[in-house]
Design a protein around this motif. Structure first.
Motif, PDB file in Angstrom:
ATOM      1  N   PRO A  58     -14.456  32.032  14.293  1.00  0.00           N
ATOM      2  CA  PRO A  58     -16.186  31.649  13.190  1.00  0.00           C
ATOM      3  C   PRO A  58     -17.499  31.318  13.408  1.00  0.00           C
ATOM      4  N   TRP A  59     -17.988  31.067  14.773  1.00  0.00           N
ATOM      5  CA  TRP A  59     -18.768  30.031  14.844  1.00  0.00           C
ATOM      6  C   TRP A  59     -20.227  30.221  13.793  1.00  0.00           C
ATOM      7  N   ASP A  60     -20.243  30.838  13.062  1.00  0.00           N
ATOM      8  CA  ASP A  60     -22.094  31.166  12.197  1.00  0.00           C
ATOM      9  C   ASP A  60     -20.974  30.614  10.922  1.00  0.00           C
ATOM     10  N   PHE A  61     -20.607  30.650  10.484  1.00  0.00           N
ATOM     11  CA  PHE A  61     -20.034  29.729   9.350  1.00  0.00           C
ATOM     12  C   PHE A  61     -19.567  28.112  10.193  1.00  0.00           C
ATOM     13  N   LEU A  62     -19.077  27.907  10.767  1.00  0.00           N
ATOM     14  CA  LEU A  62     -19.401  26.464  11.549  1.00  0.00           C
ATOM     15  C   LEU A  62     -20.636  25.474  11.531  1.00  0.00           C
ATOM     16  N   LEU A 101     -18.248  27.887   2.160  1.00  0.00           N
ATOM     17  CA  LEU A 101     -19.215  29.182   2.785  1.00  0.00           C
ATOM     18  C   LEU A 101     -18.102  29.982   2.795  1.00  0.00           C
ATOM     19  N   TYR A 102     -18.569  31.716   1.959  1.00  0.00           N
ATOM     20  CA  TYR A 102     -17.914  33.061   1.511  1.00  0.00           C
ATOM     21  C   TYR A 102     -18.151  33.849   2.108  1.00  0.00           C
ATOM     22  N   GLY A 128     -11.610  20.567   6.534  1.00  0.00           N
ATOM     23  CA  GLY A 128     -12.321  21.101   5.399  1.00  0.00           C
ATOM     24  C   GLY A 128     -11.953  22.828   5.109  1.00  0.00           C
ATOM     25  N   GLY A 129     -11.093  23.546   5.842  1.00  0.00           N
ATOM     26  CA  GLY A 129     -10.318  25.006   5.524  1.00  0.00           C
ATOM     27  C   GLY A 129      -9.736  24.868   4.446  1.00  0.00           C
ATOM     28  N   VAL A 150     -19.033  20.346   3.442  1.00  0.00           N
ATOM     29  CA  VAL A 150     -19.099  21.947   3.688  1.00  0.00           C
ATOM     30  C   VAL A 150     -17.504  22.421   3.689  1.00  0.00           C
ATOM     31  N   GLN A 151     -16.962  23.187   2.793  1.00  0.00           N
ATOM     32  CA  GLN A 151     -15.759  23.443   3.498  1.00  0.00           C
ATOM     33  C   GLN A 151     -15.819  25.330   3.111  1.00  0.00           C
ATOM     34  N   PRO A 152     -15.207  25.835   4.393  1.00  0.00           N
ATOM     35  CA  PRO A 152     -15.273  27.451   4.610  1.00  0.00           C
ATOM     36  C   PRO A 152     -13.984  28.046   3.355  1.00  0.00           C
ATOM     37  N   LEU A 153     -14.184  29.007   3.135  1.00  0.00           N
ATOM     38  CA  LEU A 153     -12.798  29.549   2.436  1.00  0.00           C
ATOM     39  C   LEU A 153     -12.211  31.212   3.175  1.00  0.00           C
ATOM     40  N   ALA A 154     -10.995  30.923   3.591  1.00  0.00           N
ATOM     41  CA  ALA A 154     -10.690  31.476   4.684  1.00  0.00           C
ATOM     42  C   ALA A 154      -9.485  32.185   3.873  1.00  0.00           C
ATOM     43  N   GLY A 155      -8.823  33.512   4.855  1.00  0.00           N
ATOM     44  CA  GLY A 155      -7.584  33.786   4.494  1.00  0.00           C
ATOM     45  C   GLY A 155      -5.813  32.887   4.530  1.00  0.00           C
ATOM     46  N   VAL A 156      -5.447  32.761   3.855  1.00  0.00           N
ATOM     47  CA  VAL A 156      -4.640  32.268   4.276  1.00  0.00           C
ATOM     48  C   VAL A 156      -3.832  32.587   5.807  1.00  0.00           C
ATOM     49  N   ALA A 157      -3.829  34.111   5.862  1.00  0.00           N
ATOM     50  CA  ALA A 157      -3.092  34.284   7.610  1.00  0.00           C
ATOM     51  C   ALA A 157      -3.945  33.912   8.941  1.00  0.00           C
TER      52      ALA A 157
END
Length: 331
Positions: free
Chosen positions: A126-130, A191-192, A171-172, A144-151
């Protein structure tokens, strides 16, 4: 930031930066500089990363070295100091010189906390998020922290590629209510990706065509009174060009997506390139804060679901129009 013994690039680190199979080495070396990691990769294994198919031998050697077991699970918490160290020492040259990233229309940036909604794409790491997280933190000194699926945090490949807990320390935030609320308590910027995995998984032939938006971020914005900041990204569709998604096979091997592209033979020879992406300029266009138009006092849960879905698709349509206009202007 850590004030002692900061990580300094050596000639080997610069080599890893410009030699794609070395990016995984760079990430792990930086971690090992700040954290004791007896289960991590060692020098012999790093050298094997750099030769065709050497990663497979390195993986086997590491597995034997660990006593034929997986790397140990270690509970890790978000460490803003390490996030800043990683941002300044590793992400800085990648963002500035490799992706040549730009943050535009910064006059639209409000105060934190925020829920930043961005079109997510690329079918890769996920480079666009980073990169967006780096640019926002640099511009406003935000956490700044990205929100992501648990898996995505506990997948088998992630446990072998990177130290267990690496994403959390950086920060995930897992897409769970408790973790979301804990992050908000710290006045963070989240970030979502409203498209979820449908965005990066849609493939090259549908590039810049936004998928259906999940409505959960509208509900979260209303429930916690957090403004939504839409951001349109150009360039992220080219992080893994010409890729199609083998969805059925991906499900069978428990991957979020499985790309097939002319780059796949390289990934087969050098699996450490899994954290690499093709070089392309990333541009982020900050939009004015989005205000929802529905009222939360409706009692009918069915009506609420319908309204939040409509609201999410309304924002999707506005972002699609914006992206189309930006692409037209660029051409």
């Amino acid at each position: 930031m850590y004030s002692f013994n900061s990580y300094k690039f050596t000639w080997f680190d610069w080599f890893c930066l410009w030699y794609p199979p070395g990016w995984l080495i760079l990430f792990n070396r930086h971690w090992q500089h700040y954290h004791a990691d007896p289960d991590g990769w060692n020098w012999l294994e790093y050298i094997l990363f750099l030769i065709p198919c050497g990663f497979y031998l390195a993986l086997f050697i590491r597995w034997l070295r660990l006593g034929c077991r997986f790397p140990r699970n270690q509970e890790q918490l978000f460490d803003p100091k390490y996030q800043q160290a990683f941002r300044n020492e590793i992400l800085n040259p990648i963002v500035k010189f490799y992706f040549r990233a730009e943050l535009k229309q910064t006059e639209n940036l409000p105060d934190a906390p925020l829920l930043v909604a961005m079109n997510h794409a690329g079918m890769c790491f996920p480079w666009d998020f980073l990169v967006l997280g780096y640019l926002l933190a640099e511009n406003r000194d935000w956490t700044v922290q990205p929100l992501a699926g648990v898996a995505l945090f506990d997948h088998l490949w992630m446990r072998w590629w990177l130290p267990f807990g690496w994403a959390q320390v950086l920060g995930g935030v897992k897409a769970e209510r408790d973790e979301f609320e804990a992050a908000l308590a710290q006045q963070t910027v989240l970030l979502y990706a409203p498209e979820g995995l449908r965005g990066p998984g849609k493939g090259w032939y549908k590039r810049y065509q936004l998928e259906t938006f999940d409505s959960s971020f509208i509900q979260l914005s209303d429930r916690y009174n957090i403004p939504i900041l839409p951001v349109a990204c150009l360039g992220n569709e080219y992080l893994h060009p010409w890729a199609i998604n083998l969805k059925n096979l991906a499900k069978k091997i428990y991957l979020p997506f499985l790309p097939l592209s002319p780059l796949i033979p390289l990934f087969a020879l050098f699996p450490s390139m899994g954290v690499w992406a093709a070089r392309h300029r990333l541009q982020y266009f900050i939009q004015p804060v989005y205000k929802t138009e529905f009222k939360a006092e409706f009692n009918s849960s069915r009506k609420m679901r319908s309204l939040t879905y409509q609201e999410a698709q309304s924002l999707r349509d506005k972002m699609q129009t914006l992206i189309n206009q930006l692409l037209t202007d660029r051409n």
